[in-house]
Design a protein around this motif. Structure first.
Motif, PDB file in Angstrom:
ATOM      1  N   UNK A 193      55.475 -27.527  11.839  1.00 19.54           N
ATOM      2  CA  UNK A 193      55.517 -26.068  12.032  1.00 19.54           C
ATOM      3  C   UNK A 193      56.938 -25.620  12.387  1.00 19.54           C
ATOM      4  N   UNK A 194      57.539 -26.305  13.358  1.00 21.11           N
ATOM      5  CA  UNK A 194      58.861 -25.898  13.826  1.00 21.11           C
ATOM      6  C   UNK A 194      59.927 -26.139  12.746  1.00 21.11           C
ATOM      7  N   UNK A 195      59.781 -27.185  11.962  1.00 22.87           N
ATOM      8  CA  UNK A 195      60.706 -27.416  10.842  1.00 22.87           C
ATOM      9  C   UNK A 195      60.610 -26.253   9.855  1.00 22.87           C
ATOM     10  N   UNK A 196      59.392 -25.818   9.601  1.00 25.45           N
ATOM     11  CA  UNK A 196      59.166 -24.685   8.700  1.00 25.45           C
ATOM     12  C   UNK A 196      59.828 -23.413   9.243  1.00 25.45           C
ATOM     13  N   UNK A 197      59.707 -23.185  10.530  1.00 21.87           N
ATOM     14  CA  UNK A 197      60.320 -21.997  11.158  1.00 21.87           C
ATOM     15  C   UNK A 197      61.836 -22.051  11.014  1.00 21.87           C
ATOM     16  N   UNK A 198      62.405 -23.222  11.264  1.00 22.45           N
ATOM     17  CA  UNK A 198      63.865 -23.366  11.220  1.00 22.45           C
ATOM     18  C   UNK A 198      64.431 -23.295   9.798  1.00 22.45           C
ATOM     19  N   UNK A 199      63.684 -23.802   8.825  1.00 19.20           N
ATOM     20  CA  UNK A 199      64.251 -23.914   7.486  1.00 19.20           C
ATOM     21  C   UNK A 199      63.876 -22.768   6.550  1.00 19.20           C
ATOM     22  N   UNK A 200      62.924 -21.944   6.930  1.00 18.36           N
ATOM     23  CA  UNK A 200      62.481 -20.855   6.044  1.00 18.36           C
ATOM     24  C   UNK A 200      62.880 -19.491   6.574  1.00 18.36           C
ATOM     25  N   UNK A 201      64.122 -19.344   6.939  1.00 21.38           N
ATOM     26  CA  UNK A 201      64.541 -18.048   7.466  1.00 21.38           C
ATOM     27  C   UNK A 201      65.773 -17.518   6.734  1.00 21.38           C
ATOM     28  N   UNK A 202      65.579 -17.266   5.455  1.00 21.51           N
ATOM     29  CA  UNK A 202      66.654 -16.664   4.674  1.00 21.51           C
ATOM     30  C   UNK A 202      66.626 -15.154   4.858  1.00 21.51           C
ATOM     31  N   UNK A 204      60.302 -20.279  22.305  1.00 19.74           N
ATOM     32  CA  UNK A 204      59.501 -21.492  22.170  1.00 19.74           C
ATOM     33  C   UNK A 204      59.716 -22.191  20.829  1.00 19.74           C
ATOM     34  N   UNK A 205      60.456 -21.541  19.916  1.00 18.96           N
ATOM     35  CA  UNK A 205      60.753 -22.118  18.623  1.00 18.96           C
ATOM     36  C   UNK A 205      59.629 -22.020  17.607  1.00 18.96           C
ATOM     37  N   UNK A 206      58.559 -21.301  17.944  1.00 17.59           N
ATOM     38  CA  UNK A 206      57.377 -21.252  17.081  1.00 17.59           C
ATOM     39  C   UNK A 206      57.423 -20.163  16.014  1.00 17.59           C
ATOM     40  N   UNK A 207      58.281 -19.156  16.188  1.00 19.89           N
ATOM     41  CA  UNK A 207      58.312 -18.047  15.234  1.00 19.89           C
ATOM     42  C   UNK A 207      59.738 -17.591  14.994  1.00 19.89           C
ATOM     43  N   UNK A 208      59.964 -17.062  13.798  1.00 19.76           N
ATOM     44  CA  UNK A 208      61.238 -16.457  13.459  1.00 19.76           C
ATOM     45  C   UNK A 208      60.982 -14.980  13.175  1.00 19.76           C
ATOM     46  N   UNK A 209      61.741 -14.133  13.837  1.00 23.22           N
ATOM     47  CA  UNK A 209      61.597 -12.692  13.641  1.00 23.22           C
ATOM     48  C   UNK A 209      62.615 -12.245  12.602  1.00 23.22           C
ATOM     49  N   UNK A 268      46.985 -26.125  10.542  1.00 25.12           N
ATOM     50  CA  UNK A 268      46.250 -26.581  11.722  1.00 25.12           C
ATOM     51  C   UNK A 268      46.976 -26.197  13.001  1.00 25.12           C
ATOM     52  N   UNK A 269      48.309 -26.308  13.000  1.00 19.46           N
ATOM     53  CA  UNK A 269      49.047 -25.905  14.192  1.00 19.46           C
ATOM     54  C   UNK A 269      48.970 -24.400  14.397  1.00 19.46           C
ATOM     55  N   UNK A 270      48.949 -23.635  13.308  1.00 16.28           N
ATOM     56  CA  UNK A 270      48.797 -22.183  13.408  1.00 16.28           C
ATOM     57  C   UNK A 270      47.459 -21.844  14.065  1.00 16.28           C
ATOM     58  N   UNK A 271      46.406 -22.554  13.678  1.00 18.28           N
ATOM     59  CA  UNK A 271      45.097 -22.346  14.310  1.00 18.28           C
ATOM     60  C   UNK A 271      45.199 -22.653  15.808  1.00 18.28           C
ATOM     61  N   UNK A 272      45.879 -23.734  16.132  1.00 17.66           N
ATOM     62  CA  UNK A 272      46.085 -24.083  17.546  1.00 17.66           C
ATOM     63  C   UNK A 272      46.788 -22.940  18.284  1.00 17.66           C
ATOM     64  N   UNK A 273      47.818 -22.365  17.664  1.00 19.23           N
ATOM     65  CA  UNK A 273      48.525 -21.247  18.301  1.00 19.23           C
ATOM     66  C   UNK A 273      47.601 -20.048  18.512  1.00 19.23           C
ATOM     67  N   UNK A 274      46.719 -19.786  17.547  1.00 14.39           N
ATOM     68  CA  UNK A 274      45.754 -18.693  17.724  1.00 14.39           C
ATOM     69  C   UNK A 274      44.855 -18.974  18.920  1.00 14.39           C
ATOM     70  N   UNK A 275      44.407 -20.214  19.052  1.00 14.58           N
ATOM     71  CA  UNK A 275      43.574 -20.581  20.197  1.00 14.58           C
ATOM     72  C   UNK A 275      44.342 -20.400  21.497  1.00 14.58           C
ATOM     73  N   UNK A 276      45.602 -20.796  21.509  1.00 11.69           N
ATOM     74  CA  UNK A 276      46.421 -20.663  22.713  1.00 11.69           C
ATOM     75  C   UNK A 276      46.646 -19.198  23.077  1.00 11.69           C
ATOM     76  N   UNK A 277      46.977 -18.383  22.096  1.00 13.31           N
ATOM     77  CA  UNK A 277      47.293 -16.983  22.345  1.00 13.31           C
ATOM     78  C   UNK A 277      46.066 -16.160  22.703  1.00 13.31           C
ATOM     79  N   UNK A 278      45.009 -16.331  21.927  1.00 19.12           N
ATOM     80  CA  UNK A 278      43.820 -15.509  22.124  1.00 19.12           C
ATOM     81  C   UNK A 278      42.775 -16.165  23.010  1.00 19.12           C
ATOM     82  N   UNK A 279      43.009 -17.407  23.398  1.00 22.02           N
ATOM     83  CA  UNK A 279      42.015 -18.147  24.164  1.00 22.02           C
ATOM     84  C   UNK A 279      41.562 -17.461  25.435  1.00 22.02           C
ATOM     85  N   UNK A 280      42.480 -16.788  26.121  1.00 23.12           N
ATOM     86  CA  UNK A 280      42.099 -16.103  27.360  1.00 23.12           C
ATOM     87  C   UNK A 280      41.304 -14.834  27.071  1.00 23.12           C
TER      88      UNK A 280
END
Length: 149
Positions: free
Chosen positions: A91-100, A127-132, A59-71
């Protein structure tokens, strides 16, 4: 008809349908069906405890799509109050903990290094939302590496 179908959905089905239709809407220019807004309204009527961590992340990912593509593309939906707290935190916990870092990622980073290209493994965005997987700061480029599994 959309309401009749939607009210029988469980939380997993709601999160999946919103994610799927948002992806199609924003990335493939597919019109959203009437059930999209109906499902968002149902989600808003539920409590955060009705969703597991994975569903909150969807659901938060959908929110991010709305934020990014909304304009770029108009899509107006109502969000539940807990989306920007508990769902964002999941979401942010997932980003922080799933970066092996995998061995192939390390090998690719070594190739960049041997070419004199500065790189950083598993860098989290400001913003802490993604891990590259690999970030090339001199070029402001993110490299997503999907190696053999």
């Amino acid at each position: 008809a959309a309401m009749r179908v939607a009210r029988d959905m469980n939380s997993q089905q709601m999160a999946s349908i919103l994610f799927g239709y948002a992806t199609l809407f924003f990335l493939q220019d597919v019109d959203q069906p009437s059930i999209y807004a109906v499902v968002w309204n149902l989600v808003c009527s539920l409590e955060v405890r009705d969703f597991n961590r994975e569903q909150l992340c969807m659901l938060f990912h959908v929110h991010l799509m709305h934020q990014f593509f909304g304009s770029l593309r108009s899509a107006t939906v109502k969000y539940p109050e807990w989306l920007m707290t508990e769902a964002r935190d999941a979401w942010m916990h997932n980003v922080q903990s799933n970066n092996t870092v995998s061995r192939p990622q390390q090998e690719l980073a070594s190739v960049f290094e041997s070419l004199g290209v500065q790189q950083k493994l598993e860098r989290v965005t400001a913003d802490g939302y993604f891990s590259m997987d690999i970030y090339l700061p001199d070029h402001d480029v993110a490299v997503e590496f999907d190696g053999p599994t």
